[in-house]
Design a protein around this motif. Sequence first.
Motif, short mmCIF file in Angstrom:
data_model
loop_
_atom_site.label_atom_id
_atom_site.label_comp_id
_atom_site.label_asym_id
_atom_site.label_seq_id
_atom_site.Cartn_x
_atom_site.Cartn_y
_atom_site.Cartn_z
N UNK A 1 -2.70 2.66 -4.58
CA UNK A 1 -1.94 3.90 -4.76
C UNK A 1 -2.93 5.03 -4.54
N UNK A 2 -2.74 5.80 -3.49
CA UNK A 2 -3.70 6.83 -3.10
C UNK A 2 -2.95 8.10 -2.73
N UNK A 3 -3.56 9.23 -3.01
CA UNK A 3 -3.02 10.52 -2.61
C UNK A 3 -4.02 11.27 -1.75
N UNK B 1 0.85 -1.19 0.00
CA UNK B 1 0.00 0.00 0.00
C UNK B 1 0.88 1.24 0.00
N UNK B 2 0.58 2.17 -0.91
CA UNK B 2 1.40 3.38 -1.05
C UNK B 2 0.48 4.60 -0.96
N UNK B 3 0.88 5.53 -0.10
CA UNK B 3 0.09 6.74 0.13
C UNK B 3 0.98 7.97 -0.06
N UNK B 4 0.58 8.86 -0.95
CA UNK B 4 1.25 10.15 -1.12
C UNK B 4 0.46 11.21 -0.36
N UNK C 1 2.29 12.61 -9.14
CA UNK C 1 3.10 11.59 -8.49
C UNK C 1 2.52 10.19 -8.72
N UNK C 2 1.20 10.08 -8.60
CA UNK C 2 0.55 8.79 -8.84
C UNK C 2 0.71 8.37 -10.30
N UNK C 3 0.57 9.32 -11.21
CA UNK C 3 0.74 9.04 -12.64
C UNK C 3 2.17 8.57 -12.91
#
Length: 805
Positions: free
Chosen positions: A278-280, A228-231, A242-244
């Motif tokens: 992938x969430x911001x 799990x990745x969170x910006x 950033x997600x793109x």
Amino acid sequence: MARFADYFIVVGYDHEKAGSEEGCGKIIQRFPKKDWDGTAFPQGVEMFSQPGGWRLSRDRKAPTFFTVVLTDIESDRHYCSCLTFYEAEVNLQGSKSIEADGDDDDEGAEENGLIQPAQVFAPKSLIIVSRLDYPEIFRGCLGLIYTVHIDNLSFPLEGLVSNLFTFQVPVAGGSQKLFSLGAGDRQLIQTPLNDTLPVTSKSVALLFQQLGIQNVLSLFCAVLTEHKILFHSTSYQRLGEACRALEALMFPLKYSYPYIPILPSRLLEVLSSPTPFIIGVHSMFQTEIQDLLDVIIADLDGGTIKIPECIHLSPLPEPLLHQTQTSLSLVLHPDLEIADNAFPPPRTAPSNHKLLDKEVRAVFLRLFAQLFQGYRSCLQLIRIHSEPVIHFHKTAFLGQRGLIENDFLTKVLDGMAFAGFVSERGPPYRACDLFDELVALHTDSFKEEEITPAILQKHIRSFSEQLYRNENPNPHMAFQKVPRPSEGSHLRVHQVPFPVLDDEKVEKILQEAVVKHSSVPPSIRLEKKCVVPAGPPVVSIMGKIGSVFNSARRLEVVRGCISFIFENKTLETEKTLPAALRALKSKAARLCLTEELSLHVQQNRAILDHQQFDYIIRMMNCALQDCSSSEEYTVASALLPLSTAFYRKLVAGVNQFAYTCIQDHPIWTNQQFWEATFYSEVQSQIRTLYLNTLEGKDSITARLKDAGSEAAVGREEEHTAMDLAAEQLRLWPSLSKEKQHELVKNEESTVFSQAIHYASLMVYLLVPLDTSKLKLLRNPPRRRLGERQQQHRHKQHCRKRGREL
């Protein structure tokens, strides 16, 4: 051709649901009012247009723009471009705003001692929803509509909104399209040459600028191993970019888990979901996300990442990790190499951000080519018609690469992204792109780059230019003109609220455009298909590693011992058998054993006497004793048919086959072994099926030569199943319905017959003859159960497994 925009929405503050601190938004207008066929109206768009919540403000904030990505139930993405501005909504003193002609009347009022009525401002959003990802074009369109409104230009807003739906855009191909919304603007859409390659502009370069090489590599490894990745950032636009960028670095893999570049405050509970994502989120929610224990958090503004202690992040295998770090330093810090020179060359201008972006992407594209090098030789063809069904032999790939115990690559090959990669790129006849070209390069070219950095730079630059050309195929762009609002227009004291558009007028223009486009036949872009280059075979990532066991002498010992056995030379057999058993510690010797035994089966020498049978069983058991997954199951797969071929006669009418004496080995309880062996045999049978057809015999070599396949140069025996499948897929559209049905039926019969055969083999090797022994039908229990109950369960399991196959 695709519709430029699907919906135009005006969202405003909902006073009826206003709370003490955070309000709600409501859709004021939407166009068209009726949903398009196949493109439903996105739900919850009013929540995503204000991710931080609908709040009133006492300040006149400048207009903002960002893009929200929504994913529907069919996994199709919808890009919602939002332009938000603020309108004076409430007079706190209960009086109307003072009328004024100029922009600076509020300052004059203060100087004259007059009290300016306090005001609050409510957000209002203009939103374009589209299946196309052109954020800068949508920024210009929304900015134009806002400019016409705020500067009171003499252009009808209804006409501008209607023209959003009348413009048709080619999906790909590199063509330029000029269009105008009808407000003195001249806008240009540039389609990419190949729509399979991601379009990133400069987002990848920006991500490395924000986080640095090591942090981005950590995020790259995390996303490939399904973490799990969170910006978080104070800029919604930076979150989206950033997600793109992180998703683009995964190419040729595609992200298949939740992808939400901008998460609204009302949906923060999504961060506790068990699936990767992938969430911001905005940095205003930083306190809410600090307690997440299984999420990797990246701070785009501070340039740091936080990896929880409970997460073990698998790194890239060496030497690829070191090579990637070196290549990225070479691209991002070109002056590092000459930093210590006493007489450095004149300072050169820094690279263009868009070109630098493509150079970084080229490094990761080369990384995947090295990581997946030779993957096509491990594809197992199950079906060709009517749709290709392809399985990837993961164990063979890891074993031949020398990475059987590598945690990173094992997780990547087990992930959903790689499963989609095999499904999409497995077929041997399809449209190809830059990755197919790069992964087909011989390994010598990569080794040459390691020795000479100048060659590495040249190759990176070459691939980056191809990526840049894909996004910008026309170097001489047509002139664009998009009017912008006058400076400081959002600070005017008296502004007219955004008007309610005439529904009937917009719908009328829209319907006229729909009728006009329906009369024009749709333009279809033909996909250029070709035979996918097979590339070099799989080799070890560390190069070839010699083994002391792979000597011709040891192989000769095994061959001699087998010859003595079948020639009934007992004395010679007893002398050489111990040495032969020691030699079977080597994989090459075990393979030699299977080859020699297969030759004797072909010579109808499978009926053995008691002594011969005992010798052969000893050698089989010795070979299976050291059989492991690192051998890609090749030895066990080769011994499987031999176990049902060799037998001896016990009494009249009673024969004992070899499989009754080799049931105790763990390999037979390995599900991956049965799957890989079954798929391999099906591929062999499918290949034989098409080699035996008259059409295949007469034309396959010539057709493959025309397609440029190197495999076509050899003899007929050298045609792989993938070569034959490529030819069959090419011919499929030209075949009659009867012929197509016949081919599908033949393949089905082949697969079903093998399924029945392997069900029998599993029964032979999994069901023990002595029912008092549980053997290896299950793992040893911690608590002993009744033997009858366990035997009953094992028999049910074997029957069920046979039915599944």
